[in-house]
Design an enzyme around this catalytic site. Sequence first.
Site, PDB file in Angstrom:
ATOM      1  N   MET A   1       0.845  -1.202   0.000  1.00  0.00           N
ATOM      2  CA  MET A   1       0.000   0.000   0.000  1.00  0.00           C
ATOM      3  C   MET A   1       0.881   1.254   0.000  1.00  0.00           C
ATOM      4  SD  MET A   1      -3.400  -0.922   2.131  1.00  0.00           S
ATOM      5  CE  MET A   1      -2.734  -0.796   3.769  1.00  0.00           C
TER       6      MET A   1
ATOM      7  N   MET B   1       8.733  -2.829  11.598  1.00  0.00           N
ATOM      8  CA  MET B   1       8.508  -1.690  10.697  1.00  0.00           C
ATOM      9  C   MET B   1       7.092  -1.724  10.165  1.00  0.00           C
ATOM     10  SD  MET B   1      11.919  -0.982   8.664  1.00  0.00           S
ATOM     11  CE  MET B   1      13.307  -0.371   9.587  1.00  0.00           C
ATOM     12  N   SER B   2       6.486  -0.575  10.068  1.00  0.00           N
ATOM     13  CA  SER B   2       5.120  -0.482   9.564  1.00  0.00           C
ATOM     14  C   SER B   2       4.873   0.953   9.098  1.00  0.00           C
ATOM     15  CB  SER B   2       4.130  -0.815  10.692  1.00  0.00           C
ATOM     16  OG  SER B   2       2.832  -0.400  10.327  1.00  0.00           O
TER      17      SER B   2
ATOM     18  N   GLY C   1      10.934  -2.884   5.389  1.00  0.00           N
ATOM     19  CA  GLY C   1      10.169  -4.133   5.375  1.00  0.00           C
ATOM     20  C   GLY C   1       9.751  -4.479   3.954  1.00  0.00           C
ATOM     21  N   HIS C   2       9.174  -3.488   3.250  1.00  0.00           N
ATOM     22  CA  HIS C   2       8.784  -3.707   1.852  1.00  0.00           C
ATOM     23  C   HIS C   2      10.007  -4.050   0.998  1.00  0.00           C
ATOM     24  CE1 HIS C   2       5.596  -0.620   3.112  1.00  0.00           C
ATOM     25  NE2 HIS C   2       4.895  -1.704   2.863  1.00  0.00           N
TER      26      HIS C   2
ATOM     27  N   ASP D   1       2.355  -9.493   8.662  1.00  0.00           N
ATOM     28  CA  ASP D   1       0.901  -9.693   8.589  1.00  0.00           C
ATOM     29  C   ASP D   1       0.659 -11.199   8.462  1.00  0.00           C
ATOM     30  OD1 ASP D   1      -0.232  -6.774   8.213  1.00  0.00           O
ATOM     31  OD2 ASP D   1       1.588  -6.933   7.020  1.00  0.00           O
TER      32      ASP D   1
ATOM     33  N   GLN E   1     -10.314  -2.769   2.027  1.00  0.00           N
ATOM     34  CA  GLN E   1      -9.837  -3.463   3.225  1.00  0.00           C
ATOM     35  C   GLN E   1      -9.834  -2.582   4.469  1.00  0.00           C
ATOM     36  OE1 GLN E   1      -5.951  -4.254   1.231  1.00  0.00           O
ATOM     37  NE2 GLN E   1      -5.078  -3.972   3.255  1.00  0.00           N
TER      38      GLN E   1
HETATM   39  P1  AMP Z   1       1.537  -2.939   3.469  1.00  0.00           P
HETATM   40  O1  AMP Z   1       2.061  -1.897   2.544  1.00  0.00           O
HETATM   41  O2  AMP Z   1       1.580  -2.551   4.909  1.00  0.00           O
HETATM   42  O3  AMP Z   1       0.204  -3.495   3.017  1.00  0.00           O
HETATM   43  O4  AMP Z   1       2.544  -4.156   3.370  1.00  0.00           O
HETATM   44  C1  AMP Z   1       2.869  -4.727   2.132  1.00  0.00           C
HETATM   45  C2  AMP Z   1       3.653  -5.983   2.376  1.00  0.00           C
HETATM   46  O5  AMP Z   1       4.828  -5.679   3.127  1.00  0.00           O
HETATM   47  C3  AMP Z   1       2.868  -7.022   3.197  1.00  0.00           C
HETATM   48  O6  AMP Z   1       3.130  -8.316   2.692  1.00  0.00           O
HETATM   49  C4  AMP Z   1       3.450  -6.841   4.576  1.00  0.00           C
HETATM   50  O7  AMP Z   1       3.349  -8.002   5.384  1.00  0.00           O
HETATM   51  C5  AMP Z   1       4.891  -6.529   4.249  1.00  0.00           C
HETATM   52  N1  AMP Z   1       5.524  -5.858   5.379  1.00  0.00           N
HETATM   53  C6  AMP Z   1       5.077  -4.759   6.034  1.00  0.00           C
HETATM   54  N2  AMP Z   1       5.882  -4.470   7.066  1.00  0.00           N
HETATM   55  C7  AMP Z   1       6.868  -5.413   7.062  1.00  0.00           C
HETATM   56  C8  AMP Z   1       8.001  -5.662   7.904  1.00  0.00           C
HETATM   57  N3  AMP Z   1       8.280  -4.910   8.946  1.00  0.00           N
HETATM   58  N4  AMP Z   1       8.779  -6.717   7.598  1.00  0.00           N
HETATM   59  C9  AMP Z   1       8.480  -7.525   6.543  1.00  0.00           C
HETATM   60  N5  AMP Z   1       7.430  -7.339   5.718  1.00  0.00           N
HETATM   61  C10 AMP Z   1       6.637  -6.297   5.982  1.00  0.00           C
END
Ligand code: AMP
Length: 283
Positions: free
Chosen positions: A30, A184-185, A36-37, A150, A61
Amino acid sequence: MEIITTVSALQQFTKQQRQTGKRIGLVPTMGAIHRGHLSLVSASNEQCGETIVSIFVNPLQFGPGEDFNRYPRTLENDLELLQVAGVSAVFVPGTDEMYPAGFDTAVHIGGVTAPFEGAARPGHFDGVATVVLKLFLAAGADAAFFGQKDYQQVCVIKKMVGDLNVPVEIVMCPIIREEDGLAMSSRNRYLSGEERRKAVVLSQCLADAELMVAHYHVRSSSVICQMIQDKLQTAGLSADYVSIADPATLQEIEEIDTAAVLLLAARIGTTRLIDNTLLLYAT
Ligand code: AMP
C-alpha cells in the site's frame, strides 16, 4: 523502471517479460515504502528475473472509521526507493481502475479469516483477498512475496491460492524490525515521540514469550498471554488480542506442544499495531 497504471498495460508488460522466459515476482503493497517492503523486493529479485511492486491503498480493506483517509501516501519517495532497489515495474492503479463503476464482486475466504484481525476488522480480509486476487490475475506472477508481519494475511492468501488453484507461489518473508525491535510499519508514522518509545513493548513481549517457551519450557498459552496482557497494560497500551494459535489453521491452542504462532494487536493512543512471532517448541 516502468510505471504502469492500468490492468491491461500490466498484463501486456508481463506477457512480454514471460516471453523472455523470466520468472516474475510480485510484491503487493500500500506504499509508504520502508525497509520491510524492500526486504520483499530483495527476496523477489533473488528468486525472480523481474520484480513488479504494486502500490494501491485499497479502500475495500479499510472499515468505517479506520485510517483510509490519513494512510500515508508518499508516491514520489516510494518510486525513488523502488528504482534503487532494482524493481522492473511499479503498478500504481487508481481506485477507478481497480474498481470501475459497477464492480460487484468479492472474494470471501472462511476459516482462517475468522479470528484476530478478521474479528477485529470485519470485512478486512474480503477486501484483501479481492484486491490480491485481482493483482495476481493482472500481473500473472509466478511468485508473490508477503511479510510475516501480517501473519494472518499470509495464511489467508495461501488458503485462497490453494482453494482456487491460483498458479502462484506464495513466499513469506521475515519481519524487518527497527533497532529497538519495533516491527517496521507504515502506521508507525502515526506515533508521537512518547508513543514510539512505548511501542517497543510489543516486540519485548514477543521476546519474553520466546524465552518462556524455549528456555523455561512454559507450555501454557494462558500463562504466556496473561504475562503479555499485564505487560502491555503496565506500559499503557490497550491490548486488542493476545493469542497463541496453530501456525497453519490459526485455531487457538491451550498447550504449546508443537509449533505455534503468538499473535498480538494493541492500541497506543489512536494507533493500532500488530506483531507476531513463531514460538519454537523445544523438548
Ligand atoms: P503494506 O504496505 O503494509 O500493506 O505491506 C505490504 C507488504 O509488506 C505485506 O506483505 C506486509 O506483510 C509486508 N511488510 C510490512 N511491514 C513489514 C516488515 N516490517 N517486515 C516484513 N514485511 C513487511
